[in-house]
Design a protein around this motif. Structure first.
Motif, PDB file in Angstrom:
ATOM      1  N   ALA A 133      88.614  16.432 -21.692  1.00 44.39           N
ATOM      2  CA  ALA A 133      88.265  15.015 -22.450  1.00 44.39           C
ATOM      3  C   ALA A 133      88.432  15.022 -23.873  1.00 44.39           C
ATOM      4  N   ILE A 134      89.247  16.810 -24.224  1.00 44.11           N
ATOM      5  CA  ILE A 134      89.886  16.877 -25.694  1.00 44.11           C
ATOM      6  C   ILE A 134      91.467  15.647 -25.155  1.00 44.11           C
ATOM      7  N   PHE A 135      92.191  15.410 -24.376  1.00 40.37           N
ATOM      8  CA  PHE A 135      93.500  15.469 -23.507  1.00 40.37           C
ATOM      9  C   PHE A 135      93.171  14.046 -23.825  1.00 40.37           C
ATOM     10  N   ALA A 136      91.699  13.585 -23.070  1.00 40.14           N
ATOM     11  CA  ALA A 136      91.967  11.928 -23.458  1.00 40.14           C
ATOM     12  C   ALA A 136      91.423  11.749 -24.567  1.00 40.14           C
ATOM     13  N   SER A 137      90.414  12.543 -24.922  1.00 39.86           N
ATOM     14  CA  SER A 137      90.175  11.465 -26.491  1.00 39.86           C
ATOM     15  C   SER A 137      91.896  11.689 -27.394  1.00 39.86           C
ATOM     16  N   SER A 192      89.613   5.089 -18.175  1.00 45.74           N
ATOM     17  CA  SER A 192      89.624   6.826 -18.168  1.00 45.74           C
ATOM     18  C   SER A 192      88.631   7.347 -19.661  1.00 45.74           C
ATOM     19  N   ILE A 193      87.908   6.004 -20.319  1.00 45.60           N
ATOM     20  CA  ILE A 193      87.212   6.590 -21.300  1.00 45.60           C
ATOM     21  C   ILE A 193      85.741   7.323 -20.800  1.00 45.60           C
ATOM     22  N   PRO A 194      85.234   6.457 -19.865  1.00 45.43           N
ATOM     23  CA  PRO A 194      83.566   7.256 -19.028  1.00 45.43           C
ATOM     24  C   PRO A 194      84.977   8.571 -18.144  1.00 45.43           C
ATOM     25  N   LEU A 195      85.411   8.229 -17.215  1.00 48.18           N
ATOM     26  CA  LEU A 195      86.138   8.534 -16.145  1.00 48.18           C
ATOM     27  C   LEU A 195      86.111  10.175 -16.499  1.00 48.18           C
ATOM     28  N   PHE A 196      87.499   9.863 -17.519  1.00 46.23           N
ATOM     29  CA  PHE A 196      88.249  11.627 -18.931  1.00 46.23           C
ATOM     30  C   PHE A 196      87.345  12.035 -19.339  1.00 46.23           C
ATOM     31  N   ILE A 197      86.682  11.224 -20.554  1.00 48.52           N
ATOM     32  CA  ILE A 197      86.032  11.658 -21.576  1.00 48.52           C
ATOM     33  C   ILE A 197      84.369  11.979 -21.498  1.00 48.52           C
ATOM     34  N   GLY A 198      83.273  10.982 -21.113  1.00 44.74           N
ATOM     35  CA  GLY A 198      82.430  10.649 -20.282  1.00 44.74           C
ATOM     36  C   GLY A 198      81.779  11.969 -19.697  1.00 44.74           C
ATOM     37  N   MET A 199      81.919  12.238 -18.906  1.00 45.67           N
ATOM     38  CA  MET A 199      81.880  12.723 -17.300  1.00 45.67           C
ATOM     39  C   MET A 199      82.333  14.032 -17.645  1.00 45.67           C
ATOM     40  N   ALA A 256      97.500  -5.795 -25.954  1.00 48.01           N
ATOM     41  CA  ALA A 256      98.481  -6.759 -25.962  1.00 48.01           C
ATOM     42  C   ALA A 256      98.975  -6.424 -24.291  1.00 48.01           C
ATOM     43  N   SER A 257      98.148  -5.382 -23.462  1.00 49.56           N
ATOM     44  CA  SER A 257      98.242  -6.043 -22.585  1.00 49.56           C
ATOM     45  C   SER A 257      96.949  -5.241 -21.590  1.00 49.56           C
ATOM     46  N   PRO A 258      96.762  -6.196 -20.335  1.00 49.51           N
ATOM     47  CA  PRO A 258      95.945  -6.241 -19.860  1.00 49.51           C
ATOM     48  C   PRO A 258      95.618  -4.926 -18.875  1.00 49.51           C
ATOM     49  N   LEU A 259      96.640  -4.513 -18.840  1.00 53.28           N
ATOM     50  CA  LEU A 259      96.483  -2.884 -17.412  1.00 53.28           C
ATOM     51  C   LEU A 259      96.211  -2.072 -18.531  1.00 53.28           C
ATOM     52  N   ALA A 260      96.334  -2.054 -19.918  1.00 52.57           N
ATOM     53  CA  ALA A 260      96.193  -0.408 -20.849  1.00 52.57           C
ATOM     54  C   ALA A 260      94.693  -1.018 -21.179  1.00 52.57           C
ATOM     55  N   GLU A 261      94.115  -2.207 -21.448  1.00 48.07           N
ATOM     56  CA  GLU A 261      92.971  -2.628 -21.092  1.00 48.07           C
ATOM     57  C   GLU A 261      91.849  -2.022 -20.520  1.00 48.07           C
ATOM     58  N   ALA A 262      92.542  -2.467 -18.712  1.00 48.72           N
ATOM     59  CA  ALA A 262      91.842  -1.490 -17.741  1.00 48.72           C
ATOM     60  C   ALA A 262      91.750   0.022 -17.793  1.00 48.72           C
ATOM     61  N   GLY A 263      92.792   0.521 -18.202  1.00 47.53           N
ATOM     62  CA  GLY A 263      92.689   1.945 -18.288  1.00 47.53           C
ATOM     63  C   GLY A 263      92.326   2.798 -19.194  1.00 47.53           C
ATOM     64  N   LYS A 264      91.813   1.999 -20.509  1.00 45.11           N
ATOM     65  CA  LYS A 264      91.180   2.287 -21.070  1.00 45.11           C
ATOM     66  C   LYS A 264      89.417   1.599 -20.614  1.00 45.11           C
ATOM     67  N   PHE A 265      89.141   0.975 -19.708  1.00 43.26           N
ATOM     68  CA  PHE A 265      87.690   0.827 -19.647  1.00 43.26           C
ATOM     69  C   PHE A 265      87.656   2.151 -18.518  1.00 43.26           C
TER      70      PHE A 265
END
Lengths: 204, 211
Positions: free
Chosen positions: B79-83, B108-115, B97-106
């Motif tokens: 969680a610390i690294f992802a945040s 990685s944040i729930p999966l690698f920070i919240g969860m 700027a990039s849809p790929l990075a946007e998808a990565g955000k949607f």
């Protein structure tokens, strides 16, 4: 014991991956902003640019590719700009005055491109040129003919223009250098025009 | 017990719906229009969705997952690294700027920070929780201060005054969280045993469902 060992291994693995991700995401802890990243990305890998049709302050059509064989300094402006573009105009003038005079026009040229395609007509481009002492030949002021091509051009340079809510724009202002093959090779700060002029002299 | 199952079902649907709504272009444009909306609303909401969604998993799965990944410590590290990554100004620009990075955000944040935080939280001692909290609000305060004091525009996609505004909000939020956390010591709440108890009972409940 087994649980502790597992936890330690997993933590080490996560740490390793986390550091790699941060390392990769910042180009080796160098570029924390998109602007720095756009500059460092060019080092060692020049970028090809799209052929778009431009129109200068006298209404003459041309393209970036017409400058092949010469070095070209490019800046992005809008003529009503009260702040950043003034510094850009001044910086461009300093660059023009500091590159070897013999090279000007033959080996090196300057180009200011307006991103306010809607409002900047030939007359306002001429005014802008006059304000900063552009001769309209070695230093031309231009606009992009179509909005779609402008978007394409800005994207290829990595220039982001946003509405400032006051009728103007905010943009990542910088000075760009194109090599003799028309590829983007260097992006420089606007407050270091002399350093840029030196780089140009080195490329000549 | 049926009621419990019903609430879980409603919560699951609600969370899924919220996530889907946040994915729509309209919601993304709206939240990402300002740096504040992007950093202090969209990203925390995504983390919260990941957190809440993990809590809705059957208790056995939560335990299983936590054991598989090696316990609470690697979860907190993740969680610390992802945040930290999503605190980079560059990451915000990239997401726009990039849809790929946007998808990565949607993702990685729930999966690698919240969860991972949700999985680890109940296992953390008061000291562990203190570490997570103090780490979070000190990062927030430092980042906010950087945004206020930076001589340059850190995001090409946002205005300078928007950056200063977001910076002040981060500093204020950090101060508020710190005060709240400090105050919680004096109120003498004892959350750990009670939560464990409820965890055990709901764990039993889900086992009875399964059985």
């Amino acid at each position: 014991m087994k649980r502790i060992a597992r936890s330690l291994t997993a933590t080490a693995l996560v740490t390793l991956m986390g550091i790699s991700a941060l390392w990769w995401g910042t180009d080796g802890l160098q570029a924390f902003t998109a602007e720095t990243a756009r500059r460092t990305a060019l080092l060692g890998s020049p970028r090809a640019l799209p052929a778009v049709s431009l129109e200068d302050q006298d209404g003459r059509g041309f393209s970036l590719q017409d400058y092949r064989g010469r070095l070209l300094a490019v800046e992005f402006i809008y003529t009503r700009c009260p702040t950043l573009c003034r510094s850009l105009g001044m910086a461009f003038r300093q660059i023009r005055d500091h590159v070897p005079a013999a090279a000007l026009g033959k080996d090196f040229a300057l180009l200011s491109i307006s991103f306010d395609t809607l409002r900047d007509d030939a007359a306002s481009l001429r005014d802008y040129g006059r304000t900063y002492g552009a001769d309209g030949k070695h230093w031309r002021i231009a606009r992009v003919r179509s909005e779609a091509e402008l978007k394409q051009l800005l994207k290829s340079f990595g220039v982001v223009v946003i509405d400032d809510g006051l009728g103007g724009f905010e943009h990542n202002a910088a000075i760009h250098l194109l090599d003799r093959d028309g590829r983007l090779v260097l992006i420089s700060d606007i407050d270091e025009p002399l350093k840029f002029a030196e780089s140009v002299a080195a490329w000549l | 017990m049926a009621m419990n199952r019903e609430t879980h079902r409603v919560a699951r649907i609600g969370l899924g719906a919220l996530y889907l709504v946040m994915l729509t272009p309209a919601a993304r444009t709206w939240l990402e229009a300002t740096m504040t909306g992007h950093m202090l609303l969209q990203i925390p909401l995504l983390a919260a969705i990941g957190f809440a969604a993990s809590r809705l998993l059957p208790e056995r799965w939560q335990h299983g997952l936590l054991t598989t990944v090696g316990g609470a410590v690697p979860c907190v590290a993740m969680a610390i690294f992802a945040s930290s990554y999503w605190m980079l100004p560059r990451a915000l620009d990239a997401a726009l700027a990039s849809p790929l990075a946007e998808a990565g955000k949607f993702l990685s944040i729930p999966l690698f920070i919240g969860m991972p935080l949700a999985l680890a939280w109940r296992r953390l001692s008061i000291l562990g929780r203190g570490f997570v909290w103090s780490n979070f609000y000190s990062m927030l305060a430092v980042l906010g201060w950087l945004y206020i004091a930076a001589p340059v525009r850190v995001c090409n996609s946002y205005l300078v005054n928007e950056q200063v505004h977001a910076g002040w909000l981060m500093v204020k939020l950090a101060l508020f969280l710190f005060t709240w956390w400090l105050a919680s010591f004096f109120i003498g709440r004892q959350p750990a045993p009670r939560e464990d108890e409820s965890a055990r009972t709901s764990g039993n409940a889900s086992q009875t469902h399964l059985a």
